[in-house]
Design an enzyme around this catalytic site. Structure first.
Site, PDB file in Angstrom:
ATOM      1  N   LYS A 160       0.828  -1.242   0.122  1.00 29.32           N
ATOM      2  CA  LYS A 160      -0.007   0.199   0.044  1.00 29.32           C
ATOM      3  C   LYS A 160       0.776   1.256  -0.020  1.00 29.32           C
ATOM      4  O   LYS A 160       0.667   2.120  -0.569  1.00 29.32           O
ATOM      5  CB  LYS A 160      -0.751  -0.082   0.943  1.00 29.32           C
ATOM      6  CG  LYS A 160      -1.676   1.150   1.414  1.00 29.32           C
ATOM      7  CD  LYS A 160      -2.628   1.481   0.317  1.00 29.32           C
ATOM      8  CE  LYS A 160      -3.676   2.825   0.642  1.00 29.32           C
ATOM      9  NZ  LYS A 160      -4.299   3.165  -0.336  1.00 29.32           N
ATOM     10  N   CYS A 211      -4.345   9.606   1.230  1.00 25.69           N
ATOM     11  CA  CYS A 211      -3.156   8.661   0.960  1.00 25.69           C
ATOM     12  C   CYS A 211      -1.856   9.331   0.374  1.00 25.69           C
ATOM     13  O   CYS A 211      -0.898   9.510   1.103  1.00 25.69           O
ATOM     14  CB  CYS A 211      -3.580   7.492   0.065  1.00 25.69           C
ATOM     15  SG  CYS A 211      -4.679   6.343   0.481  1.00 25.69           S
TER      16      CYS A 211
END
Length: 433
Positions: free
Chosen positions: A230, A284
């Site tokens: 991720k 993010c």
């Protein structure tokens, strides 16, 4: 532990038969937790959504959503009406727990895991043997193991996989979201999923949970690999954006149109340069690379440089606006867009907000903001005497227009409405005006 799971069809058939997860508790009803809860409820699961924000809980209880996202409103309305989705403030016993709480940065860019710690404390109170706990929050490498430690410290009567292995009472895994605001519901279901178990058994248990609603392939690996996947995905994007922004600086120094240059460079069969912009935002890309840096500062010079390049971009934009205002005693500045990306109302980590705040401190004049996807300005702007207005009002009085977000409405502006105004275009949409 093996790398990835078997084929998609084998996953799906096996996953749905292995273990039923009928009662699921989702902690955190934000951009990821609420769509996840709604998707599970749509598949017939009984879902308890938990959030510390009482106002958010109250809204969801009414069958409404505090998040503007295509398809989500109808899903939440149906799930609440059917009784399959309940929102509340307290964690309750369940078969599985999905943790989707925030993982922000502290002021020194150190990961702030206090929300994960709080979630572990609450989940630990209601755990029973055979429960599954899945972390969905984007987290630094090692966070899933730390979560296990916190659970084990709170519940010495139960065994956990980082210590007991396959024989543990509780299964713990990590599975990060990979969704794009504006398409969260669709991507939550269709995108491939990475699932990292503390043990192989934990990974398979989590896979069987997500296969209740995920149509994409679920690849099973270990927890640290999943965490790092991720972070790698988002750091990769950040580095590529930084390259585009740095090329734009070089173009500016040489009087070259960066969008024309990038368009021509991308005609090379093996080149794909991204588009420059006012900076990097969102939950993010602007945050996750720092998790990598924190874990290995001496090994991440490229990632650190990319973060600094993108973090400095708003200052460059403010300089350009200041230059456009020269010679105007009290300029009227129309800032178009606050969201960090087009056609959504997501303001998280948006560079546009930072730009508007800095303009307020550096330029004497009226500043108005147009953001068609929100009803009220964030507090930090409203307190500075900045007005939220519609597009017509903003352009009517503006002497300087600044394009910060490439919303559809702004791309369709009649060029005549911009005639005579000084323009600062951070998106390359007004070229030739």
């Amino acid at each position: 532990m093996r790398g990835v799971s078997q084929t998609k069809s084998a996953q799906r058939d096996g996953g749905r038969q292995e273990r039923p997860w009928q009662r699921i508790c989702v902690l955190g009803l934000g951009y990821v937790g609420l769509p996840t809860a709604a998707a599970l409820a749509a598949k017939g699961c009984n879902v308890i959504g938990v959030d510390v924000d009482s106002n958010r809980v109250a809204i969801i209880k009414q069958g409404r959503t505090p998040i503007t996202e295509p398809e989500l409103s109808s899903m939440v309305e149906d799930a609440v009406a059917s009784g399959r989705l309940q929102a509340q403030s307290a964690v309750v016993a369940a078969d599985a727990f999905i943790v989707a709480v925030p993982t922000p940065l502290k002021r020194d860019r150190e990961p702030d895991l206090r929300h994960l710690r709080a979630a572990a404390s609450e989940v630990a109170k209601v755990l029973v043997p055979n429960n599954l706990v899945v972390l969905e929050s984007t987290s630094p490498v090692g966070s899933t193991e730390a979560f296990c430690d916190w659970l084990a410290a709170a519940r010495p009567d139960l065994s956990f996989p980082h210590l007991a292995g396959a024989a543990s009472d509780i299964r713990v895994a990590y599975s990060p979201e990979r969704v794009l605001p504006g398409a969260i519901v669709r991507e939550l279901v269709e995108n491939d999923r990475i699932i990292g178990g503390i043990t192989p058994e934990c990974g398979e248990a989590a896979r069987s949970l997500f296969l209740q609603f995920v149509h994409g392939e679920c690849s099973v690996t270990n927890a640290r690999t999943a965490e790092l996947v991720k972070l790698t995905e988002n750091a990769h994007r950040d580095v590529n954006i930084a390259f585009a922004n740095e090329i734009a600086l070089v173009c500016d120094a040489h009087g070259v149109d960066p969008w024309e240059l990038i368009g021509l460079a991308n005609r090379h069969p093996r080149v794909s340069v991204l588009q420059p912009g006012p900076g990097v935002g969102g939950h993010c890309i602007a945050v996750d690379p720092w998790f990598l840096v924190h874990s290995a500062p001496e090994l991440t010079p490229i990632i650190q440089t990319a973060r600094h390049v993108n973090d400095r971009r708003p200052d460059w934009v403010v300089d350009r606006v200041e230059a456009a205002c020269r010679g105007i005693a009290r300029p009227d500045i129309a800032c178009l867009g606050l969201a960090y990306k087009a056609d959504v109302g997501d303001l998280r980590e948006s560079p546009a907000i930072e730009i508007v705040k800095k303009l307020r401190t550096r330029i004497t004049g009226r500043i108005v903001v147009v953001e068609p996807h929100i009803d009220n300005l964030p507090v930090e702007l409203a307190d500075d005497g900045i007005d939220l207005v519609d597009l017509d009002e903003a352009l009517e009085g503006a002497t300087v227009a600044v394009l910060l977000t490439d919303h559809r409405e702004f791309l369709e502006i009649d060029p005549g409405c911009l005639r005579g105004k000084r323009l600062v275009d951070t998106r390359g949409a007004w070229r030739g005006f």
